[in-house]
Design a protein around this motif. Sequence first.
Motif, PDB file in Angstrom:
ATOM      1  N   HIS A 258       0.816  -1.217   0.000  1.00  0.00           N
ATOM      2  CA  HIS A 258       0.000   0.000   0.000  1.00  0.00           C
ATOM      3  C   HIS A 258       0.851   1.269   0.000  1.00  0.00           C
ATOM      4  N   ASP A 259       2.152   1.120  -0.208  1.00  0.00           N
ATOM      5  CA  ASP A 259       3.074   2.259  -0.301  1.00  0.00           C
ATOM      6  C   ASP A 259       2.962   3.167   0.916  1.00  0.00           C
ATOM      7  N   LEU A 260       3.161   2.573   2.104  1.00  0.00           N
ATOM      8  CA  LEU A 260       3.060   3.305   3.368  1.00  0.00           C
ATOM      9  C   LEU A 260       4.395   3.321   4.085  1.00  0.00           C
ATOM     10  N   PRO A 261       4.677   4.374   4.867  1.00  0.00           N
ATOM     11  CA  PRO A 261       5.841   4.320   5.758  1.00  0.00           C
ATOM     12  C   PRO A 261       5.551   3.396   6.936  1.00  0.00           C
ATOM     13  N   LEU A 262       6.572   2.684   7.377  1.00  0.00           N
ATOM     14  CA  LEU A 262       6.433   1.692   8.445  1.00  0.00           C
ATOM     15  C   LEU A 262       7.105   2.188   9.718  1.00  0.00           C
ATOM     16  N   LEU A 263       6.377   2.116  10.825  1.00  0.00           N
ATOM     17  CA  LEU A 263       6.937   2.400  12.150  1.00  0.00           C
ATOM     18  C   LEU A 263       7.096   1.077  12.877  1.00  0.00           C
ATOM     19  N   VAL A 264       8.343   0.714  13.210  1.00  0.00           N
ATOM     20  CA  VAL A 264       8.640  -0.573  13.837  1.00  0.00           C
ATOM     21  C   VAL A 264       8.628  -0.406  15.351  1.00  0.00           C
ATOM     22  N   LEU A 265       7.794  -1.201  16.015  1.00  0.00           N
ATOM     23  CA  LEU A 265       7.685  -1.188  17.475  1.00  0.00           C
ATOM     24  C   LEU A 265       8.321  -2.469  18.007  1.00  0.00           C
ATOM     25  N   PRO A 266       9.473  -2.397  18.681  1.00  0.00           N
ATOM     26  CA  PRO A 266      10.195  -3.608  19.096  1.00  0.00           C
ATOM     27  C   PRO A 266       9.603  -4.234  20.359  1.00  0.00           C
ATOM     28  N   VAL A 267       8.638  -5.111  20.185  1.00  0.00           N
ATOM     29  CA  VAL A 267       8.041  -5.784  21.340  1.00  0.00           C
ATOM     30  C   VAL A 267       8.171  -7.302  21.222  1.00  0.00           C
ATOM     31  N   GLY A 268       9.063  -7.778  20.344  1.00  0.00           N
ATOM     32  CA  GLY A 268       9.307  -9.207  20.216  1.00  0.00           C
ATOM     33  C   GLY A 268      10.425  -9.656  21.131  1.00  0.00           C
ATOM     34  N   THR A 269      10.924 -10.850  20.870  1.00  0.00           N
ATOM     35  CA  THR A 269      11.967 -11.427  21.724  1.00  0.00           C
ATOM     36  C   THR A 269      13.351 -10.903  21.369  1.00  0.00           C
ATOM     37  N   LEU A 270      13.683 -10.870  20.077  1.00  0.00           N
ATOM     38  CA  LEU A 270      15.044 -10.515  19.675  1.00  0.00           C
ATOM     39  C   LEU A 270      15.117  -9.183  18.925  1.00  0.00           C
TER      40      LEU A 270
END
Length: 466
Positions: A258-270
Amino acid sequence: MDLAEIDHRAFDRVAAAKLRGLESVLPRLSALADHGKLWYLVAAGLAVTGRPSLRRAATRGLIGIALASPVVNIVGKQIFRRRRPIIDNVPQVRLHRIPRSPSFPSGHTASAAAFAAGVAMESPRRAALPIAGLAAAVGFSRVYTGAHYPGDVLAGAASGLAAALVTRLIWPVSVPAEVVPLDRTVEEVTPSGEGVVIVVNGDGLVEEYLRGELPGAAFESSGELEDRLERAARKAKVLAVGGGDGTVGAGAAAALKHDLPLLVLPVGTLNHFSRSLGIETVSDALNAYRSGNLSRVDVGAVNGVPFLNNAGFGIYPDVVRRREKLERRWGKWPALAVSTVRALRHTAPVRTSIDGEGRRVWLAFVGNCAYGSHGTVPTTRGRLDDGLLDVRVVFARRRLGKPGAFAAVLTGSSRLGYAKWAAESLHVLPSADDLLVSHDGEIRGSTSPIVFDKHPKRLAVFVPAP
């Protein structure tokens, strides 16, 4: 005047000095540093912060102490066997228990320098500088309390720094990749988060926190992950995705579609990808969003499915699955060794054709951009936009068998079948149709042929302000 005389005179000057307010503080600091107690306390404090960089810093500092202490206290002192200073001129109030061991070099200072230097390699300045100051104070306290000559302290500091540098051979330093911000910022960024649609995979507390920080944002919280991402992407101006690398990879696919900017939220394990961006916590991600800074990064793909970190086949999917269960508790290298042994136990090399050449393969790693580490263990990337795939393969050799494959995985030795090259694409034709392929920790079967390729600078992501 020789060095010994200079050292004695410097000691006498410190003994004659009277530092108001420190007469009782420095002896207590020196005592607290006995047997590394001070540094174990500091390491525990860094670990409980929850920040991955500070936990790594604490671990590296303790590894430095483990290397420096025996070299200085068992080897160095026995070689030089220097007598302790004469303490007639040291005021009684300063005197701490004077050790009976030889004086040169200073073991307390070696441990202090090893820990402080190890912390400085992994942590931001606001954490590293106070610890460096504390280490310097410990070194000075050893002279001020009459335990060492200044030369002992300098030699101990040099030994500690050397030990910290050796840790880099054992465990490469983790640093964010170099990301180049775009010339423009995102016009859609608002302080309250209007236009942001957030998908968090499996952490209700994080979602509750984000509702407070971005009251204008919308959330997609019900249904299967891919359906939630699709619904979110259709109505978003900014797509925010919280989870591990597999979740973020799925979010990247939706953002690309969809040609969107991505905001990464680090809530995983690694959270390997977010750490490459310099985002270690949700707070870091929010600061990156509010700064409005965007960068475009490469996206790898395996048969059209995007990946942000790496992909692989052979025993690699099994090694990844096993390693991720152990890595958080054991560290990457021990977890890799155990996982490789277990993965090799009941497997055979895969018969494939790689770019038209028939080979038997134990393990194949395909990285999105070049990784800085040697061997088959990915660590950090210098850039996220080099336009290349980092290909590392362990080929099977009849004479070496599984022990040779294990050694090749750990050492990256070309004599044992390891090979490395960079490419824009990789074509694999396996002899079996059910070959498992991993990408960003997700494992699935793949149809033949298998094509790994690159989409340079396709994904717009938020990055911390320079």
